[in-house]
Design an enzyme around this catalytic site. Structure first.
Site, mmCIF file in Angstrom:
data_model
loop_
_atom_site.group_PDB
_atom_site.id
_atom_site.type_symbol
_atom_site.label_atom_id
_atom_site.label_comp_id
_atom_site.label_asym_id
_atom_site.label_seq_id
_atom_site.Cartn_x
_atom_site.Cartn_y
_atom_site.Cartn_z
ATOM 1 N N LYS A 27 8.530 -5.616 7.878
ATOM 2 C CA LYS A 27 8.870 -4.316 7.265
ATOM 3 C C LYS A 27 7.885 -3.226 7.671
ATOM 4 C CE LYS A 27 10.324 -2.398 2.787
ATOM 5 N NZ LYS A 27 9.662 -1.156 2.482
ATOM 6 N N HIS A 33 6.628 -7.749 1.919
ATOM 7 C CA HIS A 33 5.531 -7.793 2.891
ATOM 8 C C HIS A 33 4.154 -7.776 2.245
ATOM 9 C CE1 HIS A 33 5.536 -3.081 3.115
ATOM 10 N NE2 HIS A 33 6.147 -3.468 2.037
ATOM 11 N N ARG A 34 4.009 -6.983 1.169
ATOM 12 C CA ARG A 34 2.658 -6.879 0.568
ATOM 13 C C ARG A 34 2.281 -8.153 -0.197
ATOM 14 N NH1 ARG A 34 1.404 -2.386 2.660
ATOM 15 N NH2 ARG A 34 2.911 -0.686 2.665
ATOM 16 N N GLU A 46 9.465 -3.469 -3.567
ATOM 17 C CA GLU A 46 10.281 -4.439 -2.827
ATOM 18 C C GLU A 46 10.680 -5.627 -3.710
ATOM 19 O OE1 GLU A 46 8.155 -2.433 -1.686
ATOM 20 O OE2 GLU A 46 8.070 -2.305 0.491
ATOM 21 N N ASP A 87 0.301 0.599 -3.597
ATOM 22 C CA ASP A 87 0.527 -0.402 -2.543
ATOM 23 C C ASP A 87 -0.666 -1.324 -2.312
ATOM 24 O OD1 ASP A 87 2.952 0.779 -2.364
ATOM 25 O OD2 ASP A 87 2.728 1.564 -0.335
ATOM 26 N N ASP A 99 11.092 -0.891 8.989
ATOM 27 C CA ASP A 99 11.355 0.326 8.215
ATOM 28 C C ASP A 99 11.538 1.549 9.106
ATOM 29 O OD1 ASP A 99 11.473 -0.803 5.750
ATOM 30 O OD2 ASP A 99 9.656 0.137 4.948
ATOM 31 N N ASN A 142 15.656 -2.349 2.802
ATOM 32 C CA ASN A 142 14.892 -2.162 1.563
ATOM 33 C C ASN A 142 13.805 -1.108 1.785
ATOM 34 O OD1 ASN A 142 13.953 -2.428 -1.017
ATOM 35 N ND2 ASN A 142 13.100 -4.474 -0.760
#
Ligand SMILES: O=C(O)C1=C[C@@H](OP(=O)(O)O)[C@@H](O)[C@H](O)C1
Ligand SMILES: C=C(OP(=O)(O)O)C(=O)O
Length: 422
Positions: A409, A383-384, A337, A309, A47, A89
């Site tokens: 990311k 990613h999360r 995402e 998040d 990112d 993204n």
């Protein structure tokens, strides 16, 4: 694919990379400042690579060493990039750099990957039009790609219509000092993810611009001016630290994260007291914030509108608690995402956790982790999803994470640091 090995009684000390949100804000403030700034311990990830490349394309000089970036600010004189700016993204950069591009003169195209092309940006475009910016969604669906005929900002008053991202508001604030007339911003509807707006104001103040703000964030008046260049240290990322604190909550034992301050400007630090409410012990020492669990965990009922998040992190912890955990006010997870609300419900279901899905909340039925089974977990290039679902594998044998490279990311060496828990 990675298979996670179970572990118990953790005794680990870890550090995390720099905050994604602070790095991207400081990068923009430094790029728009007069003079040379240095960012110390910024996040180096996909990112922030996208953000840096885009700013370079807009005429910003940026040199990078591993723990230190040097930026020669433009004083607000942004160049129109000769080619479309591609931001993958990266929602934060797509929203923020649209406004930065508006400061240039000439045509700019802002684009992202397939998922970014589904993530809305219309409220920001409407507010920018109120400051005289000619900008359109090229497919007419209120999402990227975007075309701007940039000619700076007129300023005066504009209205930000209600939307599901605080990034629209942060974006407008970051560029508002460069308007030709003092900028005022009226905000309609409920503001979700509010701590990110407070973080924007905090970084702006650190770079010399103090914004006048109504206590409920419904109105902002931004003085005209140029950011002041400076050296700036980036805190460790609280959202990414959440996986390590949660690891102690799930596996038992203790984990210390050394580089996220208690008085962080990141709202996700509030996950720590929340884990405390569920039964963990929190201690703060010179070495960082330690989370420890020796007894059981209990479910909680919590509005997470302000910390989207870390919802997947908390949902996975909740699977190991006794009783229900209700996580409300999280409709905005559907435009991340991936549709993160649905994804968490689906993937926890695969390991045997019952989770009820509602339009704007979820209820996790925790059974102290009993009766769970290993499964192959889909991560939806999010990613999360990868980092939070890996936590389940610390207690449940056979949890396999597919598409695990998506952590690049925000946390490229996540799997190496996660392995330190074993
Ligand atoms: O401003 C920021 O840095 C961010 C704001 C939040 O998004 P929303 O405001 O869209 O909820 C958050 O999810 C994202 O990871 C980072
Ligand atoms: C939502 C996120 O990021 P962004 O909106 O910047 O893509 C995230 O990192 O969880």
């Amino acid at each position: 694919m990675i298979e996670i090995q179970p572990v118990s009684e953790l005794a680990a000390t870890v550090s995390v990379p720099g905050s994604k949100s602070i790095t991207q804000r400081a990068l923009i403030a430094a790029a728009l400042a007069a003079g040379r700034s240095t960012l110390i311990e910024p996040l180096v990830s996909e990112d922030t690579d996208y953000s840096s490349a885009a700013l370079r394309a807009m005429g910003v000089s940026l040199t990078t060493e591993p723990d230190r970036w040097t930026i020669d600010g433009t004083g607000g004189a942004i160049c129109a990039p000769g080619q479309p700016v591609f931001l993958g993204n990266n929602g934060t950069a797509t929203r923020f750099l649209t406004s930065v591009a508006a400061l240039a003169q000439g045509e700019c195209i802002i684009d992202g990957d397939e998922r970014m092309r589904q993530r809305p940006i219309a409220p920001l475009l409407e507010a920018l039009r109120g400051w005289g910016v000619a900008v359109e969604s090229m497919q007419g669906n209120g999402c990227p790609p975007l075309r701007l005929q940039a000619n700076g900002l007129s300023g005066g008053r504009t209205v930000l219509p209600e939307g599901r991202s605080s990034q629209y508001l942060s974006s407008l604030l970051l560029v508002a000092p460069f308007a030709r007339e003092q900028a005022e911003l009226e905000v309609q509807g409920e503001i979700l993810s509010k701590p990110y707006v407070a973080m924007t104001l905090s970084v702006m103040a650190d770079f010399g611009i103090a914004v006048e703000v109504a206590p409920d964030f419904s109105f902002f008046r931004v003085p005209q001016g140029v950011y002041r260049a400076r050296d700036y240290r980036i805190e460790g990322d609280a959202s990414n630290a959440s996986y390590f604190w949660a690891a102690a909550a799930i596996a038992g034992g203790r984990v210390t994260v050394t580089n996220v301050p208690v008085l962080s400007i990141q709202g996700d630090i509030m996950l720590v007291p929340l884990l405390g409410r569920m039964g963990c012990t929190v201690t703060q020492t010179g070495n960082g914030i330690t989370l420890e669990r020796s007894g059981g965990l209990e479910g909680v009922s919590v509005d997470m509108g302000n910390m989207p998040d870390v919802v997947p992190t908390l949902a996975v912890v909740a699977a190991f608690a006794e009783g229900e955990t209700e996580i409300s006010n999280i409709a905005h997870l559907r435009i991340k995402e991936c549709d993160r609300l649905h994804a968490v419900v689906t993937e926890l279901g695969k390991i045997g956790v019952r989770v009820d899905e509602y339009p704007d909340k979820m209820v996790v039925h925790g059974r102290g982790g009993r009766g769970l089974r290993g499964a192959e977990i889909e991560t939806y290039n999010d990613h999360r999803m990868a980092m939070s679902m890996a936590l389940a594998g610390l207690r449940v044998p056979g949890v396999r994470i597919t598409g695990e490279t998506c952590v690049k990311k925000s946390f490229p060496d996540f799997w190496q640091r996660f392995a330190l828990l074993h």
